[in-house]
Design an enzyme around this catalytic site. Structure first.
Site, PDB file in Angstrom:
ATOM      1  N   ASP A 108       0.854  -1.190   0.000  1.00 30.37           N
ATOM      2  CA  ASP A 108       0.000   0.000   0.000  1.00 30.37           C
ATOM      3  C   ASP A 108       0.882   1.229   0.000  1.00 30.37           C
ATOM      4  O   ASP A 108       1.793   1.357   0.809  1.00 30.37           O
ATOM      5  CB  ASP A 108      -0.903   0.015   1.235  1.00 30.37           C
ATOM      6  CG  ASP A 108      -1.763   1.269   1.297  1.00 30.37           C
ATOM      7  OD1 ASP A 108      -2.479   1.531   0.312  1.00 30.37           O
ATOM      8  OD2 ASP A 108      -1.716   1.974   2.310  1.00 30.37           O
TER       9      ASP A 108
ATOM     10  N   GLU B 200      -1.696  -1.404  -5.740  1.00 31.61           N
ATOM     11  CA  GLU B 200      -2.870  -0.654  -6.180  1.00 31.61           C
ATOM     12  C   GLU B 200      -2.638  -0.186  -7.610  1.00 31.61           C
ATOM     13  O   GLU B 200      -1.530   0.212  -7.958  1.00 31.61           O
ATOM     14  CB  GLU B 200      -3.063   0.590  -5.320  1.00 31.61           C
ATOM     15  CG  GLU B 200      -3.352   0.335  -3.875  1.00 31.61           C
ATOM     16  CD  GLU B 200      -3.105   1.598  -3.080  1.00 31.61           C
ATOM     17  OE1 GLU B 200      -4.068   2.267  -2.733  1.00 31.61           O
ATOM     18  OE2 GLU B 200      -1.938   1.918  -2.837  1.00 31.61           O
TER      19      GLU B 200
ATOM     20  N   ASP C 171      -2.321   1.774   7.309  1.00 31.20           N
ATOM     21  CA  ASP C 171      -1.617   1.413   6.071  1.00 31.20           C
ATOM     22  C   ASP C 171      -1.471  -0.096   5.941  1.00 31.20           C
ATOM     23  O   ASP C 171      -1.621  -0.657   4.857  1.00 31.20           O
ATOM     24  CB  ASP C 171      -0.236   2.071   6.042  1.00 31.20           C
ATOM     25  CG  ASP C 171      -0.335   3.590   6.003  1.00 31.20           C
ATOM     26  OD1 ASP C 171      -1.216   4.082   5.286  1.00 31.20           O
ATOM     27  OD2 ASP C 171       0.456   4.253   6.685  1.00 31.20           O
TER      28      ASP C 171
END
Ligand code: ZN
Length: 363
Positions: free
Chosen positions: A145, A229, A328
């Site tokens: 992340d 992502e 996170d």
């Protein structure tokens, strides 16, 4: 480029013929290396092709002190001798033997580039695409992340921070920028201050690149599948749209432009794009892009998705099951478990066999 008189732009071959004619006519042009000049034309040709393929922006002029460098190809690029364990030398056309410090073994390459960065450092780089790192076959999947406070949070619980300038260095940078503002443009003093600023920027860049290389190698060695992502950094870091003021025509409401600029700076400073790019080179075919929607609001234990779950920037607390974690790391766990969405359809660009070898990327 295309004009009304010539109709179509001269091709690379045509430009090379023009270069030969120009070299016969001008002494100053003949004094330079033909290979270097031809390769500059080839770079330009490539840049124009990318521009018309919609993958890159319009080619810009090269600027003194910023985009300095040249490329040597063919038999001329093979004239390299190793002097000892630390030094080697390259026979650069029209220059002679140039010694360089070895940072790694010289590979068997068909071309090299010599570049000079903004802080005045010269580099020689041999064009070789290294093989990807083999799959460790541990069966492990990791989610990564991206963050602003923490550059990359892993689903394993690790929080990695991309190094940048220290407090003292940041202070010095601000001091130098203030001094530059008081220098007369083009003055010697201004140039000295500018060089000192460039040196600090080069140091940040070096640290970031070092971190990106080490982190991507480490991830590619430890995990079978790396999930990230699927973010569009270019559109994310665009400046915010101006908001017209309905009451006063021609005037604008505040749109938090400075705040967005600061956030953009930290997104770019964290080397996120570079990390993914290098991961795709090193772990070719093992990087999966996951839809980033709601990864920060969903509980990684029970799957409950609510904006209230995100207690603060750093703390995640699920309102359904009470699970508490670092925000996170929770997002990284969701990404690790996430369903892979098909990456954007990337259109392949036609590639000349004479181009420098490019790294294989996974899509
Ligand atoms: Zn929960």
């Amino acid at each position: 480029m295309w004009t009304h008189e010539t109709r179509r732009a001269p091709s690379f071959a045509e430009q090379c013929r023009q270069l030969t004619a120009a070299r016969a006519a001008f002494d100053w042009l003949r004094a330079g290396s033909q290979t270097v000049q031809q390769q500059a034309l080839r770079d330009f040709d490539q840049a124009v092709k990318y521009f018309y393929a919609w993958t890159h922006r319009r080619p810009t002029w090269r600027r003194a002190g910023r985009s300095e460098g040249f490329r040597i190809v063919g038999p001329q690029a093979a004239r390299i001798t190793k002097l000892n364990r630390r030094w080697a030398a390259a026979l650069v056309p029209k220059v002679g033997w140039v010694r360089f410090r070895l940072s790694r073994a010289v590979p068997d390459a068909k071309s090299y580039r010599v570049t000079r960065d903004r802080s005045g450092r010269w580099h020689i780089a041999f064009a070789v695409a290294p093989k990807p790192i083999p799959n460790p076959r541990t069966g492990l999947v990791v989610g990564v992340d991206r963050g602003v406070m923490v550059s990359a949070a892993l689903s394993t619980g690790d929080r990695l921070i991309c190094p940048s300038l220290s407090k003292a260095e940041q202070g010095r940078l601000r001091y130098l920028q203030r001094r530059l503002a008081h220098c007369r443009p083009g003055s010697n003093r201004g140039q000295r201050v500018r060089a000192a600023i460039a040196k600090l920027h080069a140091r940040t860049g070096d640290r970031r690149r070092d971190w990106v290389e080490k982190t991507s190698t480490d991830l590619a060695r430890r995990f079978d599948v790396i999930r990230v992502e699927d973010l569009r950094i270019t559109s994310m870091t665009m400046r915010p749209k101006p908001i017209p003021d309905p009451g006063r025509p021609g005037a604008f409401l505040p749109n938090r432009r400075r705040a967005k600029a600061g956030l953009n700076r930290s997104i770019l400073a964290n080397g996120w794009g570079a990390l993914i790019q290098r991961l795709e080179h090193k772990a070719a075919g093992r990087v999966e892009k996951v839809n980033p929607a709601y990864t920060s609001q969903t509980c990684s234990v029970c799957g409950h998705c609510a904006p209230e779950n995100r207690e603060s920037q750093a703390v995640f607390r699920c309102v359904a099951c009470g699970h508490q974690a670092n925000a996170d790391v929770n997002a990284a766990l969701n990404i690790a478990a996430g369903r892979a969405v098909s990456a954007r359809g990337e259109t392949p660009v036609p590639v000349s066999p004479k181009r420098e070898p490019q790294l294989a990327t996974s899509t």
